[in-house]
Design a protein around this motif. Sequence first.
Motif, mmCIF file in Angstrom:
data_model
loop_
_atom_site.group_PDB
_atom_site.id
_atom_site.type_symbol
_atom_site.label_atom_id
_atom_site.label_comp_id
_atom_site.label_asym_id
_atom_site.label_seq_id
_atom_site.Cartn_x
_atom_site.Cartn_y
_atom_site.Cartn_z
ATOM 1 N N LYS A 1 40.092 1.784 -0.569
ATOM 2 C CA LYS A 1 38.885 2.090 0.192
ATOM 3 C C LYS A 1 38.965 1.649 1.645
ATOM 4 C CE LYS A 1 35.484 2.208 -3.503
ATOM 5 N NZ LYS A 1 34.147 1.768 -3.898
ATOM 6 N N GLU B 1 37.296 -5.284 -0.428
ATOM 7 C CA GLU B 1 37.246 -4.037 -1.155
ATOM 8 C C GLU B 1 38.636 -3.699 -1.670
ATOM 9 O OE1 GLU B 1 34.630 -2.656 -1.946
ATOM 10 O OE2 GLU B 1 33.118 -2.657 -0.370
ATOM 11 N N ASP B 2 38.704 -2.827 -2.672
ATOM 12 C CA ASP B 2 39.982 -2.353 -3.156
ATOM 13 C C ASP B 2 40.736 -1.688 -2.013
ATOM 14 O OD1 ASP B 2 41.451 0.271 -4.538
ATOM 15 O OD2 ASP B 2 41.684 -1.608 -5.634
ATOM 16 N N ASN C 1 29.568 -10.901 -8.336
ATOM 17 C CA ASN C 1 28.958 -9.598 -8.135
ATOM 18 C C ASN C 1 27.723 -9.743 -7.282
ATOM 19 O OD1 ASN C 1 26.899 -10.493 -9.889
ATOM 20 N ND2 ASN C 1 28.080 -9.828 -11.669
ATOM 21 N N GLU D 1 26.609 0.053 -7.071
ATOM 22 C CA GLU D 1 27.913 -0.497 -7.407
ATOM 23 C C GLU D 1 27.934 -2.001 -7.157
ATOM 24 O OE1 GLU D 1 30.683 3.401 -6.297
ATOM 25 O OE2 GLU D 1 30.719 1.614 -5.012
ATOM 26 N N ALA E 1 31.280 -10.090 -0.932
ATOM 27 C CA ALA E 1 31.326 -9.500 -2.270
ATOM 28 C C ALA E 1 29.986 -9.630 -2.982
ATOM 29 C CB ALA E 1 32.431 -10.160 -3.096
ATOM 30 N N SER F 1 40.102 -7.896 -7.392
ATOM 31 C CA SER F 1 38.972 -7.148 -6.842
ATOM 32 C C SER F 1 38.674 -5.942 -7.727
ATOM 33 C CB SER F 1 39.291 -6.696 -5.416
ATOM 34 O OG SER F 1 38.232 -5.934 -4.874
ATOM 35 N N THR G 1 35.503 -2.967 -8.376
ATOM 36 C CA THR G 1 34.214 -2.361 -8.075
ATOM 37 C C THR G 1 33.734 -1.628 -9.314
ATOM 38 O OG1 THR G 1 34.801 -2.072 -5.742
ATOM 39 C CG2 THR G 1 32.953 -0.774 -6.573
ATOM 40 N N LEU H 1 30.682 -5.251 -6.394
ATOM 41 C CA LEU H 1 32.032 -5.687 -6.083
ATOM 42 C C LEU H 1 32.230 -7.067 -6.697
ATOM 43 C CD1 LEU H 1 34.755 -5.554 -4.643
ATOM 44 C CD2 LEU H 1 33.625 -6.393 -2.562
ATOM 45 N N ARG I 1 26.966 -0.067 -1.018
ATOM 46 C CA ARG I 1 27.221 -0.414 -2.418
ATOM 47 C C ARG I 1 25.923 -0.401 -3.217
ATOM 48 N NH1 ARG I 1 30.619 -4.994 -0.816
ATOM 49 N NH2 ARG I 1 29.029 -6.384 -1.667
#
Length: 206
Positions: A40, A36-37, A2, A125, A94, A161, A163, A127, A120
Motif C-alpha cells: 500500500k 501499512e503493508d 488495532n 478496516e 496503527a 502488519s 490490515t 491496522l 481506514r
Amino acid sequence: MNETTDPNNQILLMAIIAFYWALLGSWGQRQSPPGEDKAKRDDAATEQRTGRNENTSPGDTPLDVIRKIDPSFDPAPFLAGAKAAYEVVLLAYASGDIQTLKRLVGPEVLDVFERAIAGRREREEMLQLTFIGTNEAKVVDALEENGTAEIAVRFVSDVVSVTRSADDAIVAGDPQQIIEMIDTWTFACETQSRKRNWMLIATEGG
C-alpha cells in the motif's frame, strides 16, 4: 494493535513518550503513513529532503554538520530517543491515536496520518501492528537552515502488519510473517529555542 484503544497499551505509549522527551528535550512536513503493508505504500505521499547550511563543507559527514550546530551533541542519547519515538509513532498511527501523534509530529505529517487513519475508518478496516524491534538506527543526513536544525535517521525494523476488514478478513499483510521495514525519518528543532524539543517533520519509506 488495532483501532480499539487498550488502556495498558496507552500506559506503555505514554511511558515511552516520557522517555523520548527526557532524552531529546535537552537540544524538537514531508511524509508517508508508517506501518501499512508494503503493497500500500505507493498510495502514500513522500518528499525528498534537499539543501544544506552554507557553512557546511561538501566533505562533512552528518555528524560533522550537527557538531557545527552544537559541539556538545551526543548521537547516542539522540538515537535512543529517536528509536523510542519511532516505535511510539508507529503504534499510535496503527491504533489511530491522534492525541499521541499531535505531541510528536509536525502539522504536515499529522495531516497525512489523520487522512490515512480516517480512510481506514471509512473503510471499516483495522491496522494491527506488532512491533518486533529496531535493528538499526543511523543518522544519515543533517542540516541547519534559517534557525532550524534537521536530522534524518534511517531505521531498519521488524514488524508484523495486518490490515483487516470489519468482518475480520485479511485485506493486506500476513499475521504469521515478520517483515522488514526501512524508513528514513527527519526530526527538527529550532536551534535558538531554550526548550529545543525535536519533532518528526518528514517520513520516507523504502
